[in-house]
Design a protein around this motif. Structure first.
Motif, mmCIF file in Angstrom:
data_model
loop_
_atom_site.group_PDB
_atom_site.id
_atom_site.type_symbol
_atom_site.label_atom_id
_atom_site.label_comp_id
_atom_site.label_asym_id
_atom_site.label_seq_id
_atom_site.Cartn_x
_atom_site.Cartn_y
_atom_site.Cartn_z
ATOM 1 N N ASN A 14 8.321 19.245 0.173
ATOM 2 C CA ASN A 14 7.296 18.358 0.477
ATOM 3 C C ASN A 14 6.968 17.000 -0.260
ATOM 4 O O ASN A 14 6.657 16.076 0.248
ATOM 5 C CB ASN A 14 6.020 19.318 0.529
ATOM 6 N N ASN A 17 9.608 14.524 0.532
ATOM 7 C CA ASN A 17 9.211 13.863 1.821
ATOM 8 C C ASN A 17 8.198 12.846 1.434
ATOM 9 O O ASN A 17 8.309 11.565 2.185
ATOM 10 C CB ASN A 17 8.554 14.843 2.740
ATOM 11 N N LYS A 149 2.824 18.026 5.412
ATOM 12 C CA LYS A 149 4.219 18.549 5.015
ATOM 13 C C LYS A 149 5.335 18.236 5.985
ATOM 14 O O LYS A 149 6.717 17.882 5.643
ATOM 15 C CB LYS A 149 4.073 20.060 5.216
ATOM 16 N N LYS A 150 5.203 18.106 7.377
ATOM 17 C CA LYS A 150 6.329 17.932 8.120
ATOM 18 C C LYS A 150 6.156 16.204 8.711
ATOM 19 O O LYS A 150 6.896 16.219 9.799
ATOM 20 C CB LYS A 150 6.400 18.770 9.318
ATOM 21 N N ASN A 270 0.848 22.429 10.470
ATOM 22 C CA ASN A 270 1.763 21.322 11.263
ATOM 23 C C ASN A 270 1.333 20.066 11.368
ATOM 24 O O ASN A 270 1.495 19.457 12.501
ATOM 25 C CB ASN A 270 2.240 21.944 12.573
ATOM 26 N N THR A 272 0.286 16.113 11.632
ATOM 27 C CA THR A 272 1.209 14.904 11.521
ATOM 28 C C THR A 272 0.304 13.570 11.276
ATOM 29 O O THR A 272 1.398 12.884 11.303
ATOM 30 C CB THR A 272 1.732 15.077 13.165
#
Length: 279
Positions: A14, A17, A149-150, A270, A272
């Motif tokens: 993370n 990222n 995170k994603k 999750n 975004t």
């Protein structure tokens, strides 16, 4: 003018990222990136009266491990993006994260902090880790951008800016939001979430001031009648697939709502949308 950006890292996926997001967000800008790792010693606890000193075997081993991880990180950065506009500096610090951030921001004249929302010990079901929330709440010298995170980088084309129009805004408070919008030709969507949709005289004046501040970028104003401010913000952003939420981090405004547990549960792990807290 060179922009100085601080990116804390624990070398987790993370955190990596967040580094990549930072590099891409400011791809076209001359930047100095300060990568900060706060290392700890396994055998030392707060109940231990002996603080490890530089030069001790345990301290030097932990620092060497941090520096070795930085070598790997810089190699990954070179593979991801070899940008002549960017230079990198690494800082390995035995400290508490909050103190290390405060010292680095002051010593390096940092313009912006960019960090992931969960580290290596991230708990499933919680999007904003305690380190991120504490940083966004306590850092007042510069903006903090939190990357969920994603989230994979795409140039932000729509930024949601919630306001209650109760406070007068200053151009200096909004310069980093305006800068990001200009770099990526993003539209700023100003939203007012309130059960009472009518504005009083003071609010109308502050709205007009905001129009003047945003006149150099594409922007629009929206009003949502909803009791829960946090729900209104996330529903608006989700429905439009917006790329970022930005807000002025004032003690009395929205901060508690945005980072309250109900919202964390609602958007889940999750999420975004990056969050930009402007001091």
């Amino acid at each position: 003018m060179i922009k100085r950006i601080l990116v804390p890292t624990d070398f987790s996926k993370n955190a990596l990222n967040a580094v990549r997001y930072a590099l891409d967000l400011y791809k076209k800008i001359n930047c100095e990136f300060y990568l900060l790792n706060v290392f700890r010693l396994d055998s030392y606890t707060t109940s231990n009266l002996l603080v490890p000193e530089p030069g001790s075997t345990e301290y030097e081993n932990a620092k060497a491990e941090s520096e070795e991880e930085f070598t790997k990180l810089l190699e990954m950065i070179a593979l991801h993006q070899d940008n002549y506009k960017h230079t990198y500096y690494t800082i390995s610090s035995y400290n508490f994260l909050s103190e290390a951030l405060e010292q680095t921001i002051a010593n390096k004249d940092i313009d912006l902090v960019i960090m992931g929302t969960q580290g290596a010990s991230g708990t499933k079901g919680v999007i904003f880790g305690s380190n991120t929330v504490n940083t966004m709440e306590k850092v007042r010298e510069c903006p903090v951008l939190a990357i969920p995170k994603k989230v994979q980088f795409t140039a932000p084309k729509e930024i949601v800016f919630p306001t209650d129009f109760k406070s007068r805004y200053k151009r200096t408070e909004l310069k980093y939001l305006l800068e990001i919008a200009k770099i990526h030709q993003a539209i700023i969507r100003v939203i007012y979430v309130n059960k009472n949709m009518d504005l009083n005289e003071t609010q109308e004046k502050n709205k007009q001031l905001l129009k003047e501040i945003f006149e150099t970028v594409d922007h629009s104003f929206h009003t949502i009648s909803k009791k829960d401010v946090a729900d209104g913000i996330t529903a608006f952003a989700d429905s439009r697939k917006s790329d970022m939420i930005a807000f002025i981090n004032r003690k009395h405004f929205l901060f508690g709502s945005i980072f309250s547990r109900p919202l964390v549960k609602e958007i889940g792990y999750n999420a975004t949308i990056p969050i930009l807290a402007l001091p």
